[in-house]
Design a protein around this motif. Sequence first.
Motif, mmCIF file in Angstrom:
data_model
loop_
_atom_site.group_PDB
_atom_site.id
_atom_site.type_symbol
_atom_site.label_atom_id
_atom_site.label_comp_id
_atom_site.label_asym_id
_atom_site.label_seq_id
_atom_site.Cartn_x
_atom_site.Cartn_y
_atom_site.Cartn_z
ATOM 1 N N GLY A 39 0.789 -1.234 0.000
ATOM 2 C CA GLY A 39 0.000 0.000 0.000
ATOM 3 C C GLY A 39 0.815 1.275 0.000
ATOM 4 N N THR A 40 2.124 1.177 0.279
ATOM 5 C CA THR A 40 2.965 2.388 0.304
ATOM 6 C C THR A 40 4.032 2.383 -0.792
ATOM 7 N N LYS A 41 3.971 1.415 -1.697
ATOM 8 C CA LYS A 41 4.992 1.335 -2.751
ATOM 9 C C LYS A 41 5.088 2.621 -3.552
ATOM 10 N N GLU A 42 3.948 3.128 -3.966
ATOM 11 C CA GLU A 42 3.948 4.337 -4.792
ATOM 12 C C GLU A 42 4.508 5.525 -4.025
ATOM 13 N N SER A 43 4.115 5.658 -2.761
ATOM 14 C CA SER A 43 4.625 6.758 -1.940
ATOM 15 C C SER A 43 6.125 6.628 -1.723
ATOM 16 N N HIS A 44 6.560 5.398 -1.508
ATOM 17 C CA HIS A 44 7.984 5.144 -1.300
ATOM 18 C C HIS A 44 8.784 5.549 -2.536
ATOM 19 N N ASP A 45 8.291 5.188 -3.710
ATOM 20 C CA ASP A 45 8.975 5.538 -4.959
ATOM 21 C C ASP A 45 9.023 7.056 -5.147
ATOM 22 N N ARG A 46 7.918 7.720 -4.840
ATOM 23 C CA ARG A 46 7.892 9.181 -4.986
ATOM 24 C C ARG A 46 8.885 9.842 -4.038
ATOM 25 N N ALA A 47 8.956 9.338 -2.806
ATOM 26 C CA ALA A 47 9.890 9.903 -1.830
ATOM 27 C C ALA A 47 11.328 9.736 -2.296
ATOM 28 N N GLU A 48 11.636 8.564 -2.851
ATOM 29 C CA GLU A 48 12.996 8.308 -3.328
ATOM 30 C C GLU A 48 13.357 9.177 -4.524
ATOM 31 N N ASN A 49 12.352 9.684 -5.226
ATOM 32 C CA ASN A 49 12.612 10.473 -6.422
ATOM 33 C C ASN A 49 12.483 11.971 -6.199
ATOM 34 N N THR A 50 12.359 12.399 -4.949
ATOM 35 C CA THR A 50 12.414 13.834 -4.681
ATOM 36 C C THR A 50 13.834 14.310 -4.975
ATOM 37 N N GLN A 51 13.965 15.557 -5.362
ATOM 38 C CA GLN A 51 15.273 16.078 -5.758
ATOM 39 C C GLN A 51 16.276 15.998 -4.618
ATOM 40 N N PHE A 52 15.816 16.269 -3.403
ATOM 41 C CA PHE A 52 16.723 16.237 -2.257
ATOM 42 C C PHE A 52 17.332 14.849 -2.071
ATOM 43 N N VAL A 53 16.485 13.821 -2.143
ATOM 44 C CA VAL A 53 16.975 12.456 -1.947
ATOM 45 C C VAL A 53 17.887 12.035 -3.094
ATOM 46 N N LYS A 54 17.520 12.377 -4.340
ATOM 47 C CA LYS A 54 18.356 12.009 -5.487
ATOM 48 C C LYS A 54 19.728 12.670 -5.392
ATOM 49 N N ASP A 55 19.747 13.946 -5.000
ATOM 50 C CA ASP A 55 21.027 14.636 -4.837
ATOM 51 C C ASP A 55 21.844 14.011 -3.720
ATOM 52 N N PHE A 56 21.155 13.672 -2.629
ATOM 53 C CA PHE A 56 21.834 13.065 -1.478
ATOM 54 C C PHE A 56 22.517 11.765 -1.901
ATOM 55 N N LEU A 57 21.776 10.910 -2.596
ATOM 56 C CA LEU A 57 22.319 9.613 -3.005
ATOM 57 C C LEU A 57 23.504 9.745 -3.955
ATOM 58 N N LYS A 58 23.564 10.860 -4.683
ATOM 59 C CA LYS A 58 24.681 11.092 -5.597
ATOM 60 C C LYS A 58 25.838 11.814 -4.907
ATOM 61 N N GLY A 59 25.693 12.053 -3.613
ATOM 62 C CA GLY A 59 26.760 12.725 -2.885
ATOM 63 C C GLY A 59 26.730 14.231 -3.010
ATOM 64 N N ARG A 60 25.655 14.771 -3.616
ATOM 65 C CA ARG A 60 25.547 16.226 -3.762
ATOM 66 C C ARG A 60 24.765 16.795 -2.578
ATOM 67 N N ILE A 61 25.384 16.751 -1.426
ATOM 68 C CA ILE A 61 24.745 17.248 -0.209
ATOM 69 C C ILE A 61 25.727 18.183 0.485
ATOM 70 N N ARG A 62 25.254 19.382 0.810
ATOM 71 C CA ARG A 62 26.113 20.343 1.484
ATOM 72 C C ARG A 62 25.923 20.257 2.992
ATOM 73 N N LYS A 63 26.973 20.565 3.719
ATOM 74 C CA LYS A 63 26.932 20.394 5.170
ATOM 75 C C LYS A 63 25.810 21.201 5.803
ATOM 76 N N GLU A 64 25.599 22.439 5.343
ATOM 77 C CA GLU A 64 24.560 23.271 5.947
ATOM 78 C C GLU A 64 23.191 22.619 5.769
ATOM 79 N N LEU A 65 22.959 22.023 4.615
ATOM 80 C CA LEU A 65 21.679 21.373 4.349
ATOM 81 C C LEU A 65 21.557 20.081 5.162
ATOM 82 N N PHE A 66 22.654 19.349 5.275
ATOM 83 C CA PHE A 66 22.650 18.132 6.077
ATOM 84 C C PHE A 66 22.360 18.462 7.541
#
Length: 320
Positions: A39-66
């Motif tokens: 029941g949460t598969k679609e929500s889980h996929d959407r969360a993983e595809n938010t820009q913040f999460v995609k950038d995080f997974l690629k290592g594009r995360i700044r300390k202030e934002l973290f």
Amino acid sequence: MPSAMEGPEAGEDADVSRYEETEDNNVSPTDLSELLKEGTKESHDRAENTQFVKDFLKGRIRKELFKLATVALHFTYSALEEEMDRNKDNPVFAPLYFPVELHRREALAKDLKYFYGEDWKEKIQCSEATQQYVDRIHHVGQHEPELLVAHAYTRYMGDLSGGQVLKKVAQRALKLPSTGEGIQFYVFENVSNAQQFKQLYRARMNALDLDKNTKERIVEEANRAFRFNMQVFDELDKIGRSLPEEAQDGGFPVHDGKGDIRKCPYYADKLGSAFCVLAGAAGPGSPFHAAVGLARQPLVQLVLAACVAVAAGAAAWYIL
């Protein structure tokens, strides 16, 4: 420190083993764990595809934002664990009460102390999106405690799964100490085997005495929890776009070429001292000034930008 599934809690460890051996045979499509998973598969996929999460997974995360993300987690888990403590004897939640194994408040306090100092409590505040999430958790804990499992499931099961990937990415991208400072949130010292613990947790969820309607409401609440998380991610993404660009190696921020850099308060404050030391040590005819003049040429800037892009791509590949 011994695992909570060892020693006096050996009975629970036995529960884990039995569940692990019979998981495929005993899980029913009407079990709460399966209903939540599907029941949460679609929500889980959407969360993983938010820009913040995609950038995080690629290592594009700044300390202030973290740091701001850690603040959001602090307020979220403070609310969640307060309500879990309130309902620790309530039959609709008691079997899922694992404070020693799961609670994150103390770990987050350590992270915030590392990032903000001893007086971290005076330096942080709850954002708008996080406050909405916190308010909902308190409402559920006080008025609809049977739905509390949805918020616990969404957070803790994710922390024991994908959270471990984020831990490694953050440590590398932000060059955090190998001793774990700043990422204690992701360290579950009292869970010796995450996979087995998750199986135990799901078994406890499935054993809750819930009717069909309540299970459907829990799934709906879990999707709502995902939406709250996505709102926090989107809020962080907007903040990130407003921050000056920073070099991933912890170096100086990168100027975007618009306006006079000398008139930017951020650069005057953050970079003034360093540039003054360099300029003061080198006269107008020095190699330093010659290099600065060369770097201002459009063609040279284009070449440098291309080199930075290639290096960033290689770093992202390495992190993943």
